[in-house]
Scaffold this motif. Structure first.
Motif, PDB file in Angstrom:
ATOM      1  N   THR A 207     -60.742  46.677  73.397  1.00  0.00           N
ATOM      2  CA  THR A 207     -61.264  47.960  72.949  1.00  0.00           C
ATOM      3  C   THR A 207     -60.309  49.078  73.310  1.00  0.00           C
ATOM      4  N   LYS A 208     -60.464  50.175  72.592  1.00  0.00           N
ATOM      5  CA  LYS A 208     -59.783  51.420  72.930  1.00  0.00           C
ATOM      6  C   LYS A 208     -60.887  52.385  73.335  1.00  0.00           C
ATOM      7  N   THR A 209     -60.924  52.722  74.615  1.00  0.00           N
ATOM      8  CA  THR A 209     -62.036  53.482  75.183  1.00  0.00           C
ATOM      9  C   THR A 209     -61.573  54.824  75.696  1.00  0.00           C
ATOM     10  N   LEU A 210     -62.363  55.853  75.442  1.00  0.00           N
ATOM     11  CA  LEU A 210     -62.116  57.171  76.014  1.00  0.00           C
ATOM     12  C   LEU A 210     -63.121  57.413  77.121  1.00  0.00           C
ATOM     13  N   THR A 211     -62.659  57.830  78.288  1.00  0.00           N
ATOM     14  CA  THR A 211     -63.553  58.143  79.396  1.00  0.00           C
ATOM     15  C   THR A 211     -63.573  59.650  79.634  1.00  0.00           C
ATOM     16  N   VAL A 212     -64.747  60.169  79.902  1.00  0.00           N
ATOM     17  CA  VAL A 212     -64.927  61.592  80.206  1.00  0.00           C
ATOM     18  C   VAL A 212     -65.486  61.695  81.611  1.00  0.00           C
ATOM     19  N   GLY A 213     -64.868  62.534  82.449  1.00  0.00           N
ATOM     20  CA  GLY A 213     -65.378  62.713  83.796  1.00  0.00           C
ATOM     21  C   GLY A 213     -64.945  61.620  84.739  1.00  0.00           C
ATOM     22  N   SER A 214     -63.736  61.118  84.592  1.00  0.00           N
ATOM     23  CA  SER A 214     -63.301  59.985  85.415  1.00  0.00           C
ATOM     24  C   SER A 214     -62.838  60.397  86.802  1.00  0.00           C
ATOM     25  N   ASN A 215     -63.152  61.624  87.210  1.00  0.00           N
ATOM     26  CA  ASN A 215     -62.910  62.026  88.599  1.00  0.00           C
ATOM     27  C   ASN A 215     -64.167  61.906  89.451  1.00  0.00           C
ATOM     28  N   ARG A 216     -65.271  61.425  88.871  1.00  0.00           N
ATOM     29  CA  ARG A 216     -66.524  61.326  89.626  1.00  0.00           C
ATOM     30  C   ARG A 216     -66.418  60.273  90.706  1.00  0.00           C
ATOM     31  N   ARG A 217     -67.348  60.363  91.660  1.00  0.00           N
ATOM     32  CA  ARG A 217     -67.271  59.532  92.855  1.00  0.00           C
ATOM     33  C   ARG A 217     -67.230  58.038  92.543  1.00  0.00           C
ATOM     34  N   GLN A 218     -67.910  57.599  91.493  1.00  0.00           N
ATOM     35  CA  GLN A 218     -67.900  56.187  91.150  1.00  0.00           C
ATOM     36  C   GLN A 218     -66.482  55.692  90.945  1.00  0.00           C
ATOM     37  N   ASP A 219     -65.548  56.617  90.657  1.00  0.00           N
ATOM     38  CA  ASP A 219     -64.210  56.241  90.253  1.00  0.00           C
ATOM     39  C   ASP A 219     -63.145  56.625  91.270  1.00  0.00           C
ATOM     40  N   GLU A 220     -63.516  56.944  92.491  1.00  0.00           N
ATOM     41  CA  GLU A 220     -62.522  57.409  93.442  1.00  0.00           C
ATOM     42  C   GLU A 220     -61.483  56.344  93.765  1.00  0.00           C
ATOM     43  N   ASP A 221     -61.886  55.073  93.736  1.00  0.00           N
ATOM     44  CA  ASP A 221     -60.936  54.001  93.987  1.00  0.00           C
ATOM     45  C   ASP A 221     -60.219  53.671  92.688  1.00  0.00           C
TER      46      ASP A 221
ATOM     47  N   ALA B 180     -61.441  60.452  68.202  1.00  0.00           N
ATOM     48  CA  ALA B 180     -61.163  59.760  66.941  1.00  0.00           C
ATOM     49  C   ALA B 180     -60.217  58.581  67.184  1.00  0.00           C
ATOM     50  N   GLY B 181     -60.544  57.448  66.596  1.00  0.00           N
ATOM     51  CA  GLY B 181     -59.713  56.264  66.737  1.00  0.00           C
ATOM     52  C   GLY B 181     -60.077  55.367  67.895  1.00  0.00           C
ATOM     53  N   HIS B 182     -61.024  55.776  68.724  1.00  0.00           N
ATOM     54  CA  HIS B 182     -61.472  54.943  69.834  1.00  0.00           C
ATOM     55  C   HIS B 182     -62.677  54.102  69.401  1.00  0.00           C
ATOM     56  N   ASN B 183     -62.907  53.009  70.118  1.00  0.00           N
ATOM     57  CA  ASN B 183     -64.041  52.133  69.825  1.00  0.00           C
ATOM     58  C   ASN B 183     -65.301  52.529  70.586  1.00  0.00           C
TER      59      ASN B 183
ATOM     60  N   GLY C  92     -67.433  59.723  64.319  1.00  0.00           N
ATOM     61  CA  GLY C  92     -67.768  58.436  63.730  1.00  0.00           C
ATOM     62  C   GLY C  92     -67.678  57.276  64.693  1.00  0.00           C
ATOM     63  N   VAL C  93     -67.574  57.561  66.001  1.00  0.00           N
ATOM     64  CA  VAL C  93     -67.570  56.505  67.014  1.00  0.00           C
ATOM     65  C   VAL C  93     -69.024  56.193  67.366  1.00  0.00           C
ATOM     66  N   LYS C  94     -69.366  54.915  67.374  1.00  0.00           N
ATOM     67  CA  LYS C  94     -70.766  54.529  67.528  1.00  0.00           C
ATOM     68  C   LYS C  94     -71.188  54.258  68.966  1.00  0.00           C
ATOM     69  N   ARG C  95     -70.278  53.752  69.810  1.00  0.00           N
ATOM     70  CA  ARG C  95     -70.685  53.235  71.117  1.00  0.00           C
ATOM     71  C   ARG C  95     -70.508  54.284  72.200  1.00  0.00           C
ATOM     72  N   LEU C  96     -71.585  54.639  72.881  1.00  0.00           N
ATOM     73  CA  LEU C  96     -71.568  55.623  73.970  1.00  0.00           C
ATOM     74  C   LEU C  96     -72.242  55.033  75.188  1.00  0.00           C
ATOM     75  N   LEU C  97     -71.522  55.044  76.313  1.00  0.00           N
ATOM     76  CA  LEU C  97     -72.087  54.625  77.591  1.00  0.00           C
ATOM     77  C   LEU C  97     -72.087  55.834  78.514  1.00  0.00           C
TER      78      LEU C  97
END
Length: 203
Positions: A19-33, A84-87, A121-126
């Motif tokens: 997949t080609k994934t875009l992440t938003v907010g990747s400085n949050r605590r879950q991601d410190e490591d 645009a262009g991400h899965n 037009g991207v369908k998948r949101l987590l």
């Protein structure tokens, strides 16, 4: 880990193939490591990740599978262009725990991301939310209990209320993820347990 998804898809369903994934907010605590980026796993599964951050100059990771992109989650049209262009999109957006307008800014930013994804037009949101929407008892969510620390209340309320908004979404295949009630530093085990709307406690 807890997930709520009207499609019945779990967190991992978007990641079984490349997949080609875009992440938003990747400085949050879950991601410190290693800020949310598992290089070895992404290479094995042929994932590429675009991390949308406000200050890319602060990101030290260098990896061919990772692109760091400057952007503002509050700007809907910017989200539309960048996604645009991400899965799939993984949103761990947070307006800032010390932000006096946290509640309103969280809802505004989360909905801007949602609308921007839909327009692209991207369908998948987590969505990585909070534990406040989990049930402390049948019909009683953690955010509504007196035990919730006052400092957590605005963010927890915002995440719970955004989940209620997200439940009205019919165009996107979305999943709302709630982490454990308390997140503490520790050794990565690559194992996790999951549930739906009740907390999972340490065995």
């Amino acid at each position: 880990m807890h997930f709520f998804s009207p499609s019945g898809k779990s967190f991992s369903d978007s990641y079984d193939t490349a997949t080609k994934t875009l992440t938003v907010g990747s400085n949050r605590r879950q991601d410190e490591d290693q800020p949310g980026f598992d290089s070895e796993r992404n290479q094995q599964r042929r994932h590429s990740v675009t991390a949308l951050v406000r200050h890319p100059e602060n990101r030290a990771i260098s990896d061919p599978q990772l692109t760091v992109q400057k952007g503002d989650a509050q700007h809907e049209e910017e989200i539309t262009t960048l996604v645009a262009g991400h899965n799939a999109v993984v949103s761990a957006y947070n307006a800032g725990w010390t932000n006096p307008n946290l509640y309103d800014d969280f809802l505004a930013g989360s909905q801007a991301i949602q609308r921007g994804i839909r327009k692209a037009g991207v369908k998948r949101l987590l969505v990585v939310g909070g534990a406040g929407s989990l049930e402390a008892a049948p019909g009683l969510q953690l955010v509504d209990t007196p035990q919730l620390p006052a400092g957590w209340k605005p963010g927890a309320l915002a995440a719970r209320d955004y989940l209620n908004i997200l439940k009205q979404e019919t165009d996107l295949e979305w999943t709302f993820l709630s982490p454990t009630i308390r997140l503490e530093p520790g050794e990565r085990t690559a194992r996790f347990r999951q549930n739906l709307e009740q907390p999972v406690f340490e065995e």
